[in-house]
Design a protein around this motif. Structure first.
Motif, short mmCIF file in Angstrom:
data_model
loop_
_atom_site.label_atom_id
_atom_site.label_comp_id
_atom_site.label_asym_id
_atom_site.label_seq_id
_atom_site.Cartn_x
_atom_site.Cartn_y
_atom_site.Cartn_z
N PHE A 224 0.92 -1.30 0.08
CA PHE A 224 0.00 0.19 0.02
C PHE A 224 0.85 1.42 0.05
O PHE A 224 1.86 1.28 0.55
CB PHE A 224 -0.82 -0.23 1.27
N GLU B 246 -4.20 1.61 5.70
CA GLU B 246 -4.54 1.49 4.29
C GLU B 246 -5.43 0.33 4.05
O GLU B 246 -6.15 0.39 3.23
CB GLU B 246 -3.51 1.71 3.40
N TYR B 247 -5.06 -0.65 4.75
CA TYR B 247 -5.78 -2.30 4.41
C TYR B 247 -7.22 -1.64 4.78
O TYR B 247 -8.09 -2.43 4.24
CB TYR B 247 -5.22 -3.12 5.34
N ARG C 94 -8.95 1.29 5.05
CA ARG C 94 -9.63 1.93 4.17
C ARG C 94 -9.96 0.96 2.74
O ARG C 94 -11.07 1.31 2.19
CB ARG C 94 -8.73 3.04 3.54
N ALA C 95 -9.26 0.03 2.30
CA ALA C 95 -9.58 -0.58 1.00
C ALA C 95 -10.35 -1.83 1.55
O ALA C 95 -11.13 -2.41 0.38
CB ALA C 95 -8.15 -1.19 0.57
#
Length: 432
Positions: free
Chosen positions: A127, A325-326, A328-329
């Motif tokens: 990410f 970030e994980y 958010r995805a």
């Protein structure tokens, strides 16, 4: 047989250590205020270089007292980071030159550091994370402090005194400065939750000194730290403080007293359950109940996602600093948020094995019954460990430095338990 030369060397070592401890703080403050942060860092490094070799335990106390001062001088954290990084480098250099026998706790620290480093350098998920090595570096610095404290444990009474004394100074500074965001006390570059975790350790230390040392001189510092803590309106910090205070006040008491204390607490809390909203409103100030409920729900979802990630990647995790970030995805969450639980963060980002290593170190340091000032350090570590369930504070050196040094001292005591099995009764000395 001791020689005169050895005695003179010992006296000289003690004098150098105490002079460095007394002079470094004012010198660093003067240089930072009138000659810039770089000069202050240079002065501190020189002091450490003079003190680390003869008295590494005194150097750790010096560092413990200077960290809050560095945070006040430079809220950006540059001075504090450079100071701790330089100190860890000097400690490790001294260890490498003098040699050290590997023990179980040192092996676990080394394995934990390797696991964190590998997860940062070779992540399983990719990410676009900005400076993922930064938090990893802070955690590795903390582990370096832990190893140094295991190899050269300071006097536990001095650790408690330095934490309590410096904490009182920080609490006074924060109250006088009065920086509030949404009616919550902030400062030192930390938001209210992380500042509350920091202040909770100070409160535990001051109450511990009041119980095991001299009660009256430490009561006012305890009130100051408690007032600052309440102003943060942090639920996690309040739980940290309550847990640490319970450890301090019940340490060494007979089982019947602990049972009676638990029953008394239930008797007090039970009538409050019906007025939970009003009590929470009094503690949380202007924080609306809808805001508190929403925050709790989001953190619960993040924790569940982190648990699923840890089970899917048990050995190496997804990579250090990758979870926000994980999240958010992920379709189940869809927002940028950390785990708000450092045990789950280690498990998700570095693997379940890494989390087990940290828990094992905690168990080795905290499982045994401690006496007097060791009990204060144990309460500090328990309080901080409870705080790890509510925030990601392992990478915040301002809050984690007292924890690492205290845990290292407890691990060293555990390793020497055959030589000092009892450690004395858990009673407070009389004030004279």
């Amino acid at each position: 047989m001791a020689t005169g030369r050895a005695n003179m060397r010992s006296v000289f070592t003690v004098v150098i250590g105490r002079m460095g401890l007394l002079a470094a703080g004012p010198a660093a403050a003067y240089l930072a205020l009138f000659h810039g942060a770089t000069a202050a860092v240079a002065a501190v490094v020189i002091c450490f270089a003079l003190v680390v070799w003869p008295r590494p335990d005194v150097a750790l106390l010096l560092l413990l007292g200077l960290v809050p001062l560095a945070a006040i001088i430079d809220t950006g954290g540059t001075v504090m980071t450079a100071m701790i990084g330089g100190a860890v480098a000097l400690f490790l250099l001294r260890t490498a030159l003098n040699g050290a026998r590997l023990r179980l706790d040192l092996v676990l620290i080394l394995l934990l550091a390797l696991a964190v480093g590998v997860s940062c350098v070779l992540p399983e998920e990719s990410f676009p994370v900005v400076e993922p090595w930064k938090g990893c570096g802070f955690l590795l610095m903390g582990l370096g402090l832990l190893a140094a404290s295991v190899l050269a444990p300071p006097d536990p009474r001095r650790i408690a005194q330095v934490v309590a004394g410096s904490g009182t100074g920080v609490a006074v500074y924060l109250m006088v400065r009065g920086e509030y965001v949404s009616d919550r006390l902030t400062g030192l570059g930390l938001n209210a939750n992380y500042l509350g975790a920091f202040l909770a350790l100070f409160l535990v230390a001051t109450v511990g000194m009041a119980r095991f040392h001299r009660p009256w001189p430490w009561l006012l510092p305890a009130v100051v730290c408690a007032s600052a803590l309440l102003e943060t309106r942090s639920r996690g910090a309040l739980v940290m403080a309550a847990t640490g205070l319970a450890c301090v006040l019940l340490a060494g008491r007979p089982l019947r007293y602990k049972v009676l204390a638990g029953l008394a607490m239930l008797a007090v809390l039970t009538p409050l359950t019906g007025s939970r909203d009003s009590v929470e409103q009094d503690l949380m100030g202007s924080r609306a109940s809808t805001e508190l409920t929403a925050n709790t729900e989001v953190r619960k979802q993040a924790a569940l996602l982190a648990l699923r990630v840890a089970l899917d990647h048990p050995l190496r995790g997804i990579g250090y600093a990758m979870f926000p970030e994980y999240a958010r995805a992920a379709s189940s969450l869809g927002i940028y948020i950390n785990t708000h639980n450092d045990f789950l963060r280690l498990a998700a980002e570095c693997g379940l094995v890494t989390c087990v290593l940290l828990v094992t170190l905690l168990w080795l340091g905290l499982a045994r019954r401690c006496a007097t000032h060791h009990a204060i350090l144990q309460a500090l570590c328990v309080s901080y460990a409870v705080g790890l369930f509510f925030a990601n504070t392992l990478t915040y050196l301002l809050a984690s430095t007292p924890f690492w040094i205290s845990l290292g001292c407890l691990l060293a005591r555990s390793a020497r338990r055959k030589e000092d099995p009892g450690g004395g009764p858990l009673t407070a000395p009389s004030a004279t």
